[in-house]
Design an enzyme around this catalytic site. Structure first.
Site, PDB file in Angstrom:
ATOM      1  N   PRO A 126       0.770  -1.151  -0.006  1.00 38.81           N
ATOM      2  CA  PRO A 126       0.082   0.047  -0.245  1.00 38.81           C
ATOM      3  C   PRO A 126       0.987   1.215   0.044  1.00 38.81           C
ATOM      4  O   PRO A 126       1.922   1.413   0.903  1.00 38.81           O
ATOM      5  CB  PRO A 126      -0.838  -0.086   1.306  1.00 38.81           C
ATOM      6  CG  PRO A 126      -0.376  -1.310   2.116  1.00 38.81           C
ATOM      7  CD  PRO A 126       0.881  -1.822   1.205  1.00 38.81           C
ATOM      8  N   GLU A 127       0.509   2.105  -1.038  1.00 41.37           N
ATOM      9  CA  GLU A 127       1.258   3.463  -0.753  1.00 41.37           C
ATOM     10  C   GLU A 127       0.061   4.565  -0.359  1.00 41.37           C
ATOM     11  O   GLU A 127      -1.173   3.974   0.141  1.00 41.37           O
ATOM     12  CB  GLU A 127       1.474   3.967  -2.168  1.00 41.37           C
ATOM     13  CG  GLU A 127       2.242   2.922  -2.883  1.00 41.37           C
ATOM     14  CD  GLU A 127       2.976   3.265  -4.405  1.00 41.37           C
ATOM     15  OE1 GLU A 127       2.975   4.210  -4.466  1.00 41.37           O
ATOM     16  OE2 GLU A 127       3.222   2.167  -5.044  1.00 41.37           O
TER      17      GLU A 127
END
Length: 275
Positions: free
Chosen positions: A2-3
């Site tokens: 996840p960013e």
DNA sequence: TTGGGTGTTGAGTA
DNA sequence: ATACTCAACACCCA
């Protein structure tokens, strides 16, 4: 994995499930995820009996605010949260469980066990690692052009490496750096301190736009990412270069190529992004 | 079958 | 200061 957009989506969905829920018991199957305090029993002691009051975000970190303490959580590559009834069977790779007083529980799931958690007294979380060195994310007021120029001008690393550096700007990871640099028309190997002002402006603008649009699409699902209500992201449909090797560039038609830079797979159109 | 690659980051080395 | 390798760990795929 996840960013910023995926973490933000998780934050928004998880809030609906855990606000005003009180922790009654914590089970830790993989203690290495707990980085601070180093003693897992102390980690539990600091959280048990407290109620989730808010969830905030700094870059890719989730900040769970309870009555007196803050739980910082970094998902690294594959961390996920979900809320279940305590009677539901556990999925494989569930490593930490926060049992609530209402019969539900918050589960932390992480196939690769890279995720981290820290607990600090409320208000002290910004005074030490890991948040101390974290730069502003593109949505914050501190992320100004003079700030960005100053930071980039002070390093001879590639712009790709600089954008992955969370002390310069927080929230970008491998997908969104490649997308940002493509849209800005900047080759990722270009040295940060050799960029023109207009290139820096373009990078700043497209980093912000790209993250904003990805948040609106619920993030990017490549393999495994789903938010805390099980929904996939939709931004993968909007990708120009990431994962598009050997596909035609949507701008000029030439083939997208994949190279290695800053230790990461890097996707570029060599026509649209000249060195 | 096996080795290389994966949305992350920190440590150690030269 | 920077670049490079390795580490944490599990899984997938050519």
């Amino acid at each position: 994995m996840p960013e910023l957009p995926e973490v933000e989506t998780i934050r928004r969905t998880l809030k609906r499930f855990i606000l005003d829920k009180t922790i009654e018991e914590i089970i830790v199957y993989w203690p290495n995820i707990v980085k601070y305090p180093d003693d897992v029993e102390e980690f539990k002691h600091m959280l048990i009996g407290q109620t989730f009051r808010d969830i905030k975000r700094s870059g890719k970190f989730l900040r769970f605010e309870l009555d007196h303490h803050v739980l910082l959580s970094h998902l690294r590559m594959e961390g996920k949260y979900s809320v279940h009834d305590q009677t539901e069977p556990l999925a494989k790779h569930t490593h930490i469980i926060f049992k609530f007083t209402n019969g539900e529980e918050l589960r932390y799931h992480d196939v690769r066990k890279f995720g981290t958690m820290h607990v600090f007294p409320k208000g002290k979380e910004f005074e030490q690692k890991p948040l101390l060195q974290l730069g502003p994310d593109p949505f914050e007021r501190e992320f100004t052009l003079p700030y960005f120029q100053e930071k980039l001008g002070r390093t001879s690393r590639s712009i790709k490496a600089a954008l992955l550096d969370q002390t310069i700007v927080a929230g970008l990871g491998n997908i969104y750096v490649d997308e940002t640099l493509f849209k800005a028309g900047v080759h990722p190997a270009k040295k940060a301190n050799e960029l023109t002002v207009s290139e820096i402006k373009a990078i700043k603008k497209f980093a912000t736009i790209t993250l904003q649009e990805a948040v609106e699409q619920g993030g990017t699902t490549i393999r495994s990412y789903v938010s805390s209500d099980g929904e996939m992201g939709m931004f993968q449909q909007e990708l120009f270069v990431y994962g598009q090797e050997n596909e035609a560039c949507k701008n000029c038609g030439d083939l997208i190529v994949k190279i290695k830079l800053a230790g990461r797979g890097t996707h570029i159109c060599t026509t649209c992004q000249k060195e």
